[in-house]
Motif scaffolding. Structure first.
Motif, PDB file in Angstrom:
ATOM      1  N   SER A   1      -4.304   6.802  -0.621  1.00  0.00           N
ATOM      2  CA  SER A   1      -3.643   5.501  -0.557  1.00  0.00           C
ATOM      3  C   SER A   1      -4.035   4.650  -1.756  1.00  0.00           C
ATOM      4  O   SER A   1      -5.160   4.743  -2.260  1.00  0.00           O
ATOM      5  CB  SER A   1      -3.978   4.767   0.736  1.00  0.00           C
ATOM      6  N   TYR A   2      -3.091   3.826  -2.207  1.00  0.00           N
ATOM      7  CA  TYR A   2      -3.321   2.920  -3.323  1.00  0.00           C
ATOM      8  C   TYR A   2      -2.840   1.529  -2.930  1.00  0.00           C
ATOM      9  O   TYR A   2      -1.642   1.344  -2.686  1.00  0.00           O
ATOM     10  CB  TYR A   2      -2.545   3.367  -4.566  1.00  0.00           C
TER      11      TYR A   2
ATOM     12  N   TRP B   1      -4.190  12.652   2.538  1.00  0.00           N
ATOM     13  CA  TRP B   1      -3.352  11.769   1.741  1.00  0.00           C
ATOM     14  C   TRP B   1      -4.254  10.857   0.907  1.00  0.00           C
ATOM     15  O   TRP B   1      -5.454  10.736   1.164  1.00  0.00           O
ATOM     16  CB  TRP B   1      -2.457  10.903   2.618  1.00  0.00           C
TER      17      TRP B   1
ATOM     18  N   ARG C   1      -3.677  -5.659   4.056  1.00  0.00           N
ATOM     19  CA  ARG C   1      -3.714  -4.550   3.111  1.00  0.00           C
ATOM     20  C   ARG C   1      -4.904  -3.637   3.410  1.00  0.00           C
ATOM     21  O   ARG C   1      -4.778  -2.406   3.362  1.00  0.00           O
ATOM     22  CB  ARG C   1      -3.775  -5.090   1.683  1.00  0.00           C
TER      23      ARG C   1
ATOM     24  N   THR D   1       6.205   9.918  -0.552  1.00  0.00           N
ATOM     25  CA  THR D   1       5.295   8.777  -0.433  1.00  0.00           C
ATOM     26  C   THR D   1       5.842   7.754   0.552  1.00  0.00           C
ATOM     27  O   THR D   1       7.057   7.521   0.623  1.00  0.00           O
ATOM     28  CB  THR D   1       5.087   8.129  -1.812  1.00  0.00           C
TER      29      THR D   1
ATOM     30  N   SER E   1       5.852  12.318   6.572  1.00  0.00           N
ATOM     31  CA  SER E   1       6.152  10.986   6.033  1.00  0.00           C
ATOM     32  C   SER E   1       6.907  10.145   7.055  1.00  0.00           C
ATOM     33  O   SER E   1       6.588   8.970   7.264  1.00  0.00           O
ATOM     34  CB  SER E   1       6.972  11.102   4.746  1.00  0.00           C
TER      35      SER E   1
ATOM     36  N   VAL F   1      -4.874   0.409   4.441  1.00  0.00           N
ATOM     37  CA  VAL F   1      -5.643   1.455   3.761  1.00  0.00           C
ATOM     38  C   VAL F   1      -6.449   2.274   4.773  1.00  0.00           C
ATOM     39  O   VAL F   1      -6.576   3.505   4.641  1.00  0.00           O
ATOM     40  CB  VAL F   1      -6.566   0.837   2.689  1.00  0.00           C
TER      41      VAL F   1
ATOM     42  N   ARG G   1      -5.583   3.178   7.513  1.00  0.00           N
ATOM     43  CA  ARG G   1      -4.680   4.064   8.254  1.00  0.00           C
ATOM     44  C   ARG G   1      -4.273   5.296   7.443  1.00  0.00           C
ATOM     45  O   ARG G   1      -3.375   6.036   7.853  1.00  0.00           O
ATOM     46  CB  ARG G   1      -3.411   3.282   8.654  1.00  0.00           C
ATOM     47  N   THR G   2      -4.894   5.517   6.308  1.00  0.00           N
ATOM     48  CA  THR G   2      -4.526   6.640   5.443  1.00  0.00           C
ATOM     49  C   THR G   2      -4.746   7.968   6.163  1.00  0.00           C
ATOM     50  O   THR G   2      -5.854   8.259   6.613  1.00  0.00           O
ATOM     51  CB  THR G   2      -5.370   6.626   4.152  1.00  0.00           C
TER      52      THR G   2
ATOM     53  N   VAL H   1       0.867  -1.169   0.000  1.00  0.00           N
ATOM     54  CA  VAL H   1       0.000   0.000   0.000  1.00  0.00           C
ATOM     55  C   VAL H   1       0.904   1.218   0.000  1.00  0.00           C
ATOM     56  O   VAL H   1       1.845   1.296   0.799  1.00  0.00           O
ATOM     57  CB  VAL H   1      -0.923   0.029   1.232  1.00  0.00           C
ATOM     58  N   VAL H   2       0.662   2.152  -0.934  1.00  0.00           N
ATOM     59  CA  VAL H   2       1.424   3.400  -0.932  1.00  0.00           C
ATOM     60  C   VAL H   2       0.527   4.532  -0.474  1.00  0.00           C
ATOM     61  O   VAL H   2      -0.635   4.615  -0.851  1.00  0.00           O
ATOM     62  CB  VAL H   2       2.036   3.707  -2.319  1.00  0.00           C
ATOM     63  N   PHE H   3       1.078   5.381   0.380  1.00  0.00           N
ATOM     64  CA  PHE H   3       0.375   6.536   0.936  1.00  0.00           C
ATOM     65  C   PHE H   3       1.011   7.781   0.323  1.00  0.00           C
ATOM     66  O   PHE H   3       2.187   8.063   0.566  1.00  0.00           O
ATOM     67  CB  PHE H   3       0.512   6.571   2.449  1.00  0.00           C
TER      68      PHE H   3
END
Length: 306
Positions: free
Chosen positions: A293-294, A291, A280, A269, A247, A284, A286-287, A180-182
């Motif tokens: 998230s993906y 921000w 996962r 990121t 970050s 998400v 926790r975004t 997961v990217v934030f």
């Protein structure tokens, strides 16, 4: 040789470099793709951009993809296209998804895509320029190979250079691993993030990082229970905190809760590894506010040309 009279289509993945301890050496391709097309015109240059960067990227020959198309043509002995002095024109369309200046390899994607488009515009170009040569050119243009290697080859890649020569070695990724990217709303330019790094680091920190980078390779290959320890970094992340305090705060919070979180590339990121759908989904949730998230899979294809 001659140029093709059809449209060449390319897609290229986002990438995350460093992955914690693998500074300027480790890179991972992710399932977020920019899609581009190019074709030769009788004259002139048309650049159409949609999605990310549509309001900011240049529409002239300074566009990074245009420059890389012409670098590939030069390598293959063809004259440039789309320049004021060119005998032939170029139409380029870009559908951008990868965020810019966020540590997800947008410039590397543009470089690899441009070289692949340029190669594809030449009849028999794929026979005249190997994938390895395309990677070498991309690394020369970017200046370091950690992002361009996974963009070109896909998957998890260990890359570097020996003298003037670049190398890239693919390594397996356990199929249970995703990410997961934030992505924060505020960018950080790579040169700013690099400017915060010290000229030297303590020997103990360098030794610790080397051990964790080796552990990370094993963790990704099939022992994901070691991802948290394998992503510990001493070389770059904390030095960059002044440019991206939120970050680093997110990284620390997620790691304190047992998630293997790191700064993606030069930031800002944040990437966190997951080993199950439940994990996962929990990430998400926790975004941080403001921000995006993906949830992403590991991309194993690299640049794709049709």
């Amino acid at each position: 040789m001659a140029l093709v009279d059809s449209v060449v289509r390319v897609s290229v993945p986002a990438t995350s470099a460093n992955l914690g301890p693998g500074f300027d050496a480790l890179g991972l391709a992710l399932s977020m793709r920019d899609r581009l097309t190019a074709c030769v015109l009788p004259a002139g240059l048309v650049v159409e951009v949609s999605g990310v960067g549509a309001d900011t990227v240049p529409r002239d020959s300074s566009h990074l993809v245009v420059r890389c198309i012409n670098r590939a043509l030069e390598e293959l002995g063809e004259d440039p296209v789309g320049l004021p002095q060119s005998e032939r024109g170029l139409k380029l369309t870009c559908d951008n998804v990868i965020p810019h200046a966020r540590g997800l390899g947008s410039s590397s994607a543009a470089i690899v895509a441009g070289l692949a488009l340029g190669r594809g515009l030449v009849v028999g170009g794929d026979l005249l320029m190997s994938d390895d040569r395309l990677f070498e050119l991309a690394a020369e243009i970017e200046g370091h190979p950690d992002n361009v290697a996974p963009a070109a080859y896909g998957g998890f890649v260990i890359a570097g250079h020996e003298g003037d020569a670049f190398y890239a070695v693919s390594s397996p990724v356990d199929p249970s691993i995703s990410a997961v990217v934030f992505v924060p709303s505020t960018p950080v330019e790579t040169k700013v993030a690099r400017g915060l790094l010290p000229a030297t680091v303590p020997h103990a920190d360098a030794a610790a990082n080397a051990g964790r980078a080796a552990l990370l390779v094993a963790a990704l290959a099939g022992q994901p229970s070691h991802l948290l320890n394998g992503t510990r970094d001493w070389l770059h992340q904390e030095y960059r905190e002044p440019a991206m305090p939120e970050s680093l705060a997110l990284v620390r919070t997620l790691r304190a809760d047992g998630y293997a979180a790191i700064v993606s590339g030069a930031g800002p990121t944040v990437l966190a590894f997951a080993t199950s759908r439940t994990e996962r989904q929990a990430l998400v949730s926790r975004t941080p506010e403001g921000w995006v998230s993906y949830p992403l899979e590991v991309d194993h294809d690299g640049v794709v040309v049709s």
